[in-house]
Scaffold this motif. Sequence first.
Motif, PDB file in Angstrom:
ATOM      1  N   TYR A  84       7.186  -8.500   5.608  1.00 50.19           N
ATOM      2  CA  TYR A  84       8.205  -7.475   5.885  1.00 50.19           C
ATOM      3  C   TYR A  84       9.015  -7.241   4.613  1.00 50.19           C
ATOM      4  O   TYR A  84       9.526  -8.193   4.021  1.00 50.19           O
ATOM      5  CB  TYR A  84       9.105  -7.986   7.001  1.00 50.19           C
ATOM      6  CG  TYR A  84      10.106  -6.982   7.532  1.00 50.19           C
ATOM      7  CD1 TYR A  84       9.844  -6.276   8.693  1.00 50.19           C
ATOM      8  CD2 TYR A  84      11.316  -6.763   6.884  1.00 50.19           C
ATOM      9  CE1 TYR A  84      10.761  -5.372   9.208  1.00 50.19           C
ATOM     10  CE2 TYR A  84      12.237  -5.854   7.385  1.00 50.19           C
ATOM     11  CZ  TYR A  84      11.957  -5.159   8.549  1.00 50.19           C
ATOM     12  OH  TYR A  84      12.872  -4.266   9.040  1.00 50.19           O
ATOM     13  N   ASP A 108       9.894  -1.396   4.678  1.00 51.09           N
ATOM     14  CA  ASP A 108      10.345  -1.522   6.063  1.00 51.09           C
ATOM     15  C   ASP A 108      11.818  -1.211   6.268  1.00 51.09           C
ATOM     16  O   ASP A 108      12.218  -0.781   7.347  1.00 51.09           O
ATOM     17  CB  ASP A 108      10.089  -2.959   6.552  1.00 51.09           C
ATOM     18  CG  ASP A 108       8.623  -3.223   6.795  1.00 51.09           C
ATOM     19  OD1 ASP A 108       8.054  -2.593   7.697  1.00 51.09           O
ATOM     20  OD2 ASP A 108       8.032  -4.056   6.072  1.00 51.09           O
TER      21      ASP A 108
ATOM     22  N   GLY B  18      10.601  -0.175  10.933  1.00 53.92           N
ATOM     23  CA  GLY B  18      11.465  -1.280  10.548  1.00 53.92           C
ATOM     24  C   GLY B  18      11.479  -2.405  11.572  1.00 53.92           C
ATOM     25  O   GLY B  18      12.114  -3.423  11.349  1.00 53.92           O
ATOM     26  N   SER B  19      10.793  -2.214  12.706  1.00 54.10           N
ATOM     27  CA  SER B  19      10.656  -3.296  13.688  1.00 54.10           C
ATOM     28  C   SER B  19       9.205  -3.381  14.088  1.00 54.10           C
ATOM     29  O   SER B  19       8.551  -2.361  14.282  1.00 54.10           O
ATOM     30  CB  SER B  19      11.464  -3.006  14.958  1.00 54.10           C
ATOM     31  OG  SER B  19      12.819  -2.934  14.680  1.00 54.10           O
ATOM     32  N   GLN B  33       9.652  -8.770  13.898  1.00 51.93           N
ATOM     33  CA  GLN B  33      10.270  -8.579  12.581  1.00 51.93           C
ATOM     34  C   GLN B  33      11.198  -7.371  12.674  1.00 51.93           C
ATOM     35  O   GLN B  33      10.792  -6.303  13.142  1.00 51.93           O
ATOM     36  CB  GLN B  33       9.191  -8.292  11.548  1.00 51.93           C
ATOM     37  CG  GLN B  33       8.211  -9.424  11.382  1.00 51.93           C
ATOM     38  CD  GLN B  33       8.419 -10.102  10.039  1.00 51.93           C
ATOM     39  OE1 GLN B  33       9.544 -10.364   9.631  1.00 51.93           O
ATOM     40  NE2 GLN B  33       7.337 -10.366   9.351  1.00 51.93           N
ATOM     41  N   ALA B  34      12.421  -7.539  12.240  1.00 48.55           N
ATOM     42  CA  ALA B  34      13.405  -6.462  12.305  1.00 48.55           C
ATOM     43  C   ALA B  34      14.246  -6.547  11.029  1.00 48.55           C
ATOM     44  O   ALA B  34      14.114  -7.512  10.275  1.00 48.55           O
ATOM     45  CB  ALA B  34      14.268  -6.631  13.553  1.00 48.55           C
ATOM     46  N   PRO B  35      15.087  -5.536  10.777  1.00 48.87           N
ATOM     47  CA  PRO B  35      15.865  -5.565   9.536  1.00 48.87           C
ATOM     48  C   PRO B  35      16.645  -6.868   9.339  1.00 48.87           C
ATOM     49  O   PRO B  35      17.589  -7.146  10.076  1.00 48.87           O
ATOM     50  CB  PRO B  35      16.806  -4.372   9.683  1.00 48.87           C
ATOM     51  CG  PRO B  35      16.007  -3.419  10.514  1.00 48.87           C
ATOM     52  CD  PRO B  35      15.288  -4.293  11.500  1.00 48.87           C
ATOM     53  N   GLU B  36      16.225  -7.654   8.367  1.00 53.46           N
ATOM     54  CA  GLU B  36      16.877  -8.902   7.984  1.00 53.46           C
ATOM     55  C   GLU B  36      17.040  -9.872   9.145  1.00 53.46           C
ATOM     56  O   GLU B  36      17.961 -10.680   9.185  1.00 53.46           O
ATOM     57  CB  GLU B  36      18.214  -8.606   7.284  1.00 53.46           C
ATOM     58  CG  GLU B  36      17.957  -7.744   6.053  1.00 53.46           C
ATOM     59  CD  GLU B  36      19.173  -7.478   5.205  1.00 53.46           C
ATOM     60  OE1 GLU B  36      20.046  -8.344   5.119  1.00 53.46           O
ATOM     61  OE2 GLU B  36      19.235  -6.386   4.619  1.00 53.46           O
ATOM     62  N   ARG B  37      16.105  -9.770  10.101  1.00 47.20           N
ATOM     63  CA  ARG B  37      16.131 -10.655  11.264  1.00 47.20           C
ATOM     64  C   ARG B  37      14.715 -10.922  11.719  1.00 47.20           C
ATOM     65  O   ARG B  37      13.848 -10.071  11.589  1.00 47.20           O
ATOM     66  CB  ARG B  37      16.825  -9.956  12.448  1.00 47.20           C
ATOM     67  CG  ARG B  37      18.317 -10.048  12.432  1.00 47.20           C
ATOM     68  CD  ARG B  37      18.846  -9.473  13.759  1.00 47.20           C
ATOM     69  NE  ARG B  37      20.244  -9.810  13.919  1.00 47.20           N
ATOM     70  CZ  ARG B  37      21.226  -9.189  13.300  1.00 47.20           C
ATOM     71  NH1 ARG B  37      20.974  -8.212  12.466  1.00 47.20           N
ATOM     72  NH2 ARG B  37      22.481  -9.544  13.507  1.00 47.20           N
ATOM     73  N   VAL B  38      14.524 -12.087  12.297  1.00 49.53           N
ATOM     74  CA  VAL B  38      13.249 -12.402  12.931  1.00 49.53           C
ATOM     75  C   VAL B  38      13.575 -12.957  14.310  1.00 49.53           C
ATOM     76  O   VAL B  38      14.422 -13.834  14.442  1.00 49.53           O
ATOM     77  CB  VAL B  38      12.486 -13.467  12.116  1.00 49.53           C
ATOM     78  CG1 VAL B  38      11.212 -13.854  12.832  1.00 49.53           C
ATOM     79  CG2 VAL B  38      12.169 -12.956  10.719  1.00 49.53           C
ATOM     80  N   GLY B  91      18.789  -2.252  18.168  1.00 47.20           N
ATOM     81  CA  GLY B  91      18.003  -1.347  17.336  1.00 47.20           C
ATOM     82  C   GLY B  91      16.568  -1.794  17.126  1.00 47.20           C
ATOM     83  O   GLY B  91      15.839  -1.208  16.332  1.00 47.20           O
TER      84      GLY B  91
END
Lengths: 388, 95
Positions: A84, A108, B18-19, B33-38, B91
């Motif tokens: 990612y 991403d 982005g996800s 997987q997401a923006p700056e997060r898992v 989101g």
Amino acid sequence: MSLMPPPLAILAELTHRCPLRCPYCSNPVELARAREELSTDEWIDLMRQAAAIGVLQVHLSGGEPTVRKDLEQIVTAAREIGIYTNLITSAVLLDQARVEALAAAGLDHVQISFQDSEPGPADRIGGYAGGHEKKRAVAAWVRAAGLPLTVNLVVHRQNLSHLGAMIEMAASMDARRIEVAHVQYYGWGLVNRAALVPTRAQVAAADDVVAEARARLEGRAVIDYVVPDYYARRPKPCMGGWARQFLTVTPAGKVLPCHAADSIPGLVFESIRERPLAEIWESSEAFRRFRGTDWMPEPCRSCDRREIDWGGCRCQAFALVGDAAATDPACGLSPHHARIAALAARESEVGEGSFLYRSFATVDEARAASGLTRDRERPEAAVPPAPG
Amino acid sequence: MSQSATLTEQSVPRFPRGSRLQFNAQRQQWMVQAPERVFMPDETALAVLQRVDGSTRVAAIIDDLARVYAAPREVIRDDVLELLRELAGKGVIAA
């Protein structure tokens, strides 16, 4: 099967070059020059090695990562192997075509930093004329390209009174994620601490602004809030624990447990030019030095929170008390806590300070200033030998 | 109006750019997987998220889960809507 759980994410500092000169930059005072930077092939090889050990996300950062003309190639390579990709940028060097090219390469997510809510103060803090308006334009191109946007707001004494307006600005730019981060005092931030450290009253007011904005923006945007820990009761669980979840690769290929770790003398950090990433992560002496809980002194060793806070931050312990193996003085249980909090409170009352802007040209001055800023009582043997 | 409040049985949920849901071989685990997060979904959440394909309605996801797990539809319905609304609020899911 590996002995250590794999890291979740890598902070890839593609370069230390940056057109902005933010006085709280988290880069080390000793900036790496362009000629030392890893090549495109070396970065791509690093991405492959990272994926092979289980890294999930790469944060492409710097300096300013868009200085690198090969950014699209690096993004493409990372995406091909399932990593990612997150671009952490000041945005001022981007145009719409490049934003679209990065989106096409498979990027991403984009995080753009803003220094204030209005051009005047924002451009003064960033040390870059016209930066604020350019960032706003890029944020719109990012959303137009269909990419999710995080707006990063670094806050300190000189902009905290505008925090409400800054959050409002971020929400109006359709950022789904807003990161409100109090300056952390490492690198250039430590050099400029007296000009940046907030008053206790400002921190309390900021907490309220964030709480109110979270409620108002629920369902539209998530706010992540990084607190200033000089005034906290317990330290931040820095990086989720030393060498537990994250690693940083510097522009020249040095592998660190966090972006500030190189500030700790006596630790030898290895380079991906010399050793495979998997071996560094598993067995590098510097990574093992503060991993887990065996290294901890009291009061950490017997604390219920030892696997929550992980003893706080090693770099901060070194910067403030001269011993990287000490309890983070941000913790109320540290014998140094009262003195550090009083120092921060005193510095916060000195009024508007001038900045020593971050640049290659001011490295010598910053080096001198950081020596003065550190506690002079620090013992000489800063890092005791590793246990066992 | 927020996305989380408007997500209903008639919505068609998807992972926005982005996800994504991704299997990690090293951990032998599905991850969001997401923006700056898992996020690491539990078994129930995974069963829902594996049916989020950008063309299937929430109602059809509920029907399918009720059949596969031989469970009362109302129970499944509440769990699915709660999960998707929570993720939409963050989101991670769009509808």
